[in-house]
Each structure stands twice: as C-alpha cells, then as structure tokens.
Design a protein around this motif. Structure first.
Motif, PDB file in Angstrom:
ATOM      1  N   ASN A 273     -24.708  92.244 -21.400  1.00 57.42           N
ATOM      2  CA  ASN A 273     -24.893  91.845 -20.014  1.00 57.42           C
ATOM      3  C   ASN A 273     -26.341  91.935 -19.532  1.00 57.42           C
ATOM      4  O   ASN A 273     -26.702  91.335 -18.519  1.00 57.42           O
ATOM      5  CB  ASN A 273     -24.024  92.702 -19.085  1.00 57.42           C
ATOM      6  CG  ASN A 273     -22.555  92.337 -19.174  1.00 57.42           C
ATOM      7  OD1 ASN A 273     -22.195  91.310 -19.741  1.00 57.42           O
ATOM      8  ND2 ASN A 273     -21.712  93.185 -18.623  1.00 57.42           N
TER       9      ASN A 273
ATOM     10  N   ILE B 268     -21.039  95.997 -24.365  1.00 61.22           N
ATOM     11  CA  ILE B 268     -20.956  95.110 -23.199  1.00 61.22           C
ATOM     12  C   ILE B 268     -22.186  95.274 -22.307  1.00 61.22           C
ATOM     13  O   ILE B 268     -22.724  94.297 -21.774  1.00 61.22           O
ATOM     14  CB  ILE B 268     -19.664  95.399 -22.406  1.00 61.22           C
ATOM     15  CG1 ILE B 268     -18.448  94.975 -23.224  1.00 61.22           C
ATOM     16  CG2 ILE B 268     -19.673  94.667 -21.064  1.00 61.22           C
ATOM     17  CD1 ILE B 268     -17.131  95.456 -22.659  1.00 61.22           C
ATOM     18  N   SER B 269     -22.653  96.515 -22.175  1.00 62.24           N
ATOM     19  CA  SER B 269     -23.846  96.758 -21.372  1.00 62.24           C
ATOM     20  C   SER B 269     -25.064  96.054 -21.963  1.00 62.24           C
ATOM     21  O   SER B 269     -25.866  95.450 -21.230  1.00 62.24           O
ATOM     22  CB  SER B 269     -24.107  98.262 -21.284  1.00 62.24           C
ATOM     23  OG  SER B 269     -25.299  98.540 -20.591  1.00 62.24           O
TER      24      SER B 269
ATOM     25  N   ALA C 176     -18.538  96.481 -16.464  1.00 60.16           N
ATOM     26  CA  ALA C 176     -18.468  96.827 -17.889  1.00 60.16           C
ATOM     27  C   ALA C 176     -17.308  97.767 -18.219  1.00 60.16           C
ATOM     28  O   ALA C 176     -16.632  97.571 -19.241  1.00 60.16           O
ATOM     29  CB  ALA C 176     -19.793  97.430 -18.348  1.00 60.16           C
TER      30      ALA C 176
END
Length: 292
Positions: A290, A286-287, A161
């Motif tokens: 994901n 992004i975390s 990330a």
C-alpha cells in the motif's frame, strides 16, 4: 529434547524423532515397506488401545491414499469437536484482547511489553511435557493485546490493512484446509524436513535483520521494505500455510490413534500460533504494497 521455539515445539517436533507425529515409538520391522514412516511409532497405537490400527505400522495405505475409518470414540480421547471448541476459545480470547487494545488505544510500549510476555508464555508451554490450558489462555490474552496495538499502528500507516490481513488469513486457512483434505498437500517426512529447515533459515535471517536495524538504524538489511520486503512477506505467508498443514496432520493423527483429550489444547495452541504468524506476515506485506 524439545525445541525452545514454540513454532517447532509442537507434538512431533522433537529431537527424538525429528518428524511430525506423536512421539518416538518403536519402528516397524525392516520388511515392512512403511517402516520408515515417521508416524509408524505412535504411542497411541499400542496393543489394547482401540486406536491401535495404525495403517503406517501395518503396511497400510500411504498418505496419498487416505485413511481407514476411525474406530468409535471412547472417553478421554481427543475428538475434532474438542479441537474446534478449544481453538474457538483460544482465538476468541486473542480477538477480544486485540479489540480491547485497539479500543483503549494502548500505548505502543505496553503493546510490545504484552508481546514479550506472550512470547515467554509460549516458550514455557513449549518446554512443558503436557499442555496447560491456563498458560495457553494467558498466552492468547497477551498475544491479543500485542496484535491490537500492532494492528492499530499498521492501520495508521496503511488504512484498512488489518481488515485485509484478517480476510487474507481466513482465505489462507480455508485454502490449506481444502488442499489438505483433498490430499493436494501431503504431509510426509520430506515435507516436514523442508518446512523445519526453511523456517529456521527464515527466522535466523529476520533476527539478523533486526540486529542490523537496532545497531545501524533504518530497516537493517532491507528484508522488511521494498522488493525484498515483498519477497520475504510472501515467503513468510507460505511458511505459515505449511505450519497449518502440519497442524492438520497432528490433529488427524491424534483423532485417528486415540491421543489423550488434553492434546486438543496443544492443537489449539499450534493453530493459534500458525494463524498469528500468517496474520502478522500479511499485515507487513499489505503495508508494504500500500505504500509502494
């Protein structure tokens, strides 16, 4: 009076004029169609100053039409090279400190302590009438330590990330710069009002969410997880891009109208704040993506 928030306290974000620019000089006459332009009162566009040809104070072309050629630079005036070199130094310190924190695996407590110190230093700089290079560089070091610890924590949650966030931040910077230079983005009075208002609302919501999380546990109101987390992550990135556009306008005005050379440090500080904002928002976004 200047704002206590470093995001809003750059040159131009003061209660004196309320808009992006270089202070509150006298407005042009009522007959001038450009009299309402917030940039018409630049203190650097004064009689006797070789940069006095302020197009906004003389009924010149508007924001969409471009700017007249800048006069030849004189000693003591801000240049693009000054801004680039000082921004490179400031961001370089952020990156070096972040890399050191990651390599040394600093404890989370120390990392967040460095983040608090960075916030305090940023607020002190915000209240100062003039930029202090030592203060800005110290902020960069402590901010870098915080980002290093934060990035490592997010990397444990979502592998890769941080690198994705770096690439995304670079892409946002390049995109906003191209859009600004081609006048797709027009930084005017309305744009500034929108960015300031939206940012205040965003920050207040995040503070409320943190309070609920602190006292109620979990993620508070859910603004940082799930669908709402994705939505607010995108909004945060967009606001960061708007901050960059305001930074570019500040820099362009400073060069055009002969801002003192020391203002390049403030421009570097503003760019660093915007890029850190974008990076952290992308890191969270992004975390979440994901782990969905």
């Amino acid at each position: 009076m200047r704002s206590s928030n470093p995001v809003f306290s750059r040159r131009g974000f003061s209660r004196d004029n309320g808009y992006a620019g270089f202070g509150a000089g006298p407005q042009a006459g009522a007959a001038n169609p450009y009299a309402a332009n917030p940039y018409a009162g630049s203190p650097y566009a004064q009689p006797g100053n070789p940069y006095a040809a302020n197009p906004y104070a003389q009924g010149g072309p508007d924001l969409a039409q471009g700017y007249p050629q800048a006069p030849v630079q004189t000693a003591g005036r801000m240049t693009i090279d000054d801004v680039v070199s000082r921004t490179a130094i400031t961001l370089g310190l952020v990156i070096l400190a972040a890399g050191a924190a990651w390599a040394l695996e600093l404890p989370v407590g120390l990392g967040f302590g460095a983040g608090i110190v960075a916030m305090v230093l940023g607020l002190i700089q915000s209240f100062k009438a003039k930029p202090t290079p030592a203060l800005i560089l110290a902020y960069a070091v402590f901010e870098g330590l915080f980002l290093g610890v934060l990035s490592q924590a997010y990397n444990d949650i979502a592998r890769g990330a941080p690198m994705q966030a770096v690439i995304g931040t670079t892409a946002v910077f390049a995109g906003v710069l191209i859009a600004y230079r081609t006048r797709i983005i027009r930084v005017d009075r309305r744009f500034t009002r929108f960015v300031v208002g939206a940012s205040i609302g965003f920050i207040l919501l995040m503070m409320v969410n943190m309070m609920f999380a602190a006292f109620g546990g979990g993620d508070g109101l859910g603004f940082r997880t799930g669908g709402l987390g994705i939505l607010f992550g995108v909004i945060g990135v967009v606001l960061g891009a708007c901050f960059l556009a305001l930074d570019f306008k500040q820099i362009e005005d400073g060069v055009q109208y002969g801002a003192p050379r020391e203002e390049s440090w403030l421009a570097a500080f503003g760019l660093t704040l915007s890029l850190v904002w974008i990076y952290t928002e992308l890191l969270r976004l992004i975390s979440i993506l994901n782990n969905d």
